[in-house]
Design a protein around this motif. Sequence first.
Motif, PDB file in Angstrom:
ATOM      1  N   CYS A   8       0.844  -1.187   0.000  1.00  0.00           N
ATOM      2  CA  CYS A   8       0.000   0.000   0.000  1.00  0.00           C
ATOM      3  C   CYS A   8       0.888   1.249   0.000  1.00  0.00           C
ATOM      4  N   HIS A  10       0.151   4.074   1.082  1.00  0.00           N
ATOM      5  CA  HIS A  10      -0.159   4.898   2.250  1.00  0.00           C
ATOM      6  C   HIS A  10       0.455   4.317   3.527  1.00  0.00           C
ATOM      7  N   CYS A  11       0.102   3.065   3.838  1.00  0.00           N
ATOM      8  CA  CYS A  11       0.513   2.471   5.125  1.00  0.00           C
ATOM      9  C   CYS A  11       1.651   1.467   4.979  1.00  0.00           C
ATOM     10  N   GLU A  13       1.648  -1.565   4.165  1.00  0.00           N
ATOM     11  CA  GLU A  13       1.313  -2.962   4.467  1.00  0.00           C
ATOM     12  C   GLU A  13       1.161  -3.740   3.162  1.00  0.00           C
ATOM     13  N   ASP A  31     -10.065   1.293  -2.117  1.00  0.00           N
ATOM     14  CA  ASP A  31      -9.518   1.580  -0.800  1.00  0.00           C
ATOM     15  C   ASP A  31      -8.636   0.437  -0.309  1.00  0.00           C
ATOM     16  N   CYS A  32      -7.581   0.799   0.416  1.00  0.00           N
ATOM     17  CA  CYS A  32      -6.709  -0.185   1.058  1.00  0.00           C
ATOM     18  C   CYS A  32      -7.519  -0.940   2.105  1.00  0.00           C
ATOM     19  N   VAL A  34      -6.390  -2.300   4.709  1.00  0.00           N
ATOM     20  CA  VAL A  34      -5.804  -2.112   6.038  1.00  0.00           C
ATOM     21  C   VAL A  34      -6.081  -0.701   6.571  1.00  0.00           C
ATOM     22  N   CYS A  35      -5.698   0.325   5.803  1.00  0.00           N
ATOM     23  CA  CYS A  35      -5.817   1.703   6.303  1.00  0.00           C
ATOM     24  C   CYS A  35      -7.005   2.473   5.721  1.00  0.00           C
ATOM     25  N   CYS A  36      -7.690   1.886   4.755  1.00  0.00           N
ATOM     26  CA  CYS A  36      -8.899   2.456   4.132  1.00  0.00           C
ATOM     27  C   CYS A  36      -8.646   3.711   3.296  1.00  0.00           C
ATOM     28  N   ASN A  37      -7.403   4.034   2.996  1.00  0.00           N
ATOM     29  CA  ASN A  37      -7.104   5.172   2.132  1.00  0.00           C
ATOM     30  C   ASN A  37      -7.240   4.763   0.664  1.00  0.00           C
ATOM     31  N   SER A  57      -0.879   6.524  -4.461  1.00  0.00           N
ATOM     32  CA  SER A  57      -1.699   7.071  -3.384  1.00  0.00           C
ATOM     33  C   SER A  57      -2.487   8.270  -3.906  1.00  0.00           C
TER      34      SER A  57
END
Length: 60
Positions: A8, A10-11, A13, A31-32, A34-37, A57
């Motif tokens: 990801c 963003h995070c 992961e 959306d991811c 894990v982090c929902c971004n 991202s």
Amino acid sequence: MYEHFFQCPHCWESISFLLDTSVSFQEYIEDCEVCCNPIQVRAKFSAGQLIEFQSTSIEQ
């Protein structure tokens, strides 16, 4: 369907998305898990094989 694992943007992961191998070029936002971004995804297939994948991202 093809499950593609990647990091990801963003995070950082490890996550996976299911990609449809019957569509030669795909571009969408998902959306991811894990982090929902939101992540912009671009995938290109040739003869059912993934030949290019990009995840970017989307700044919020």
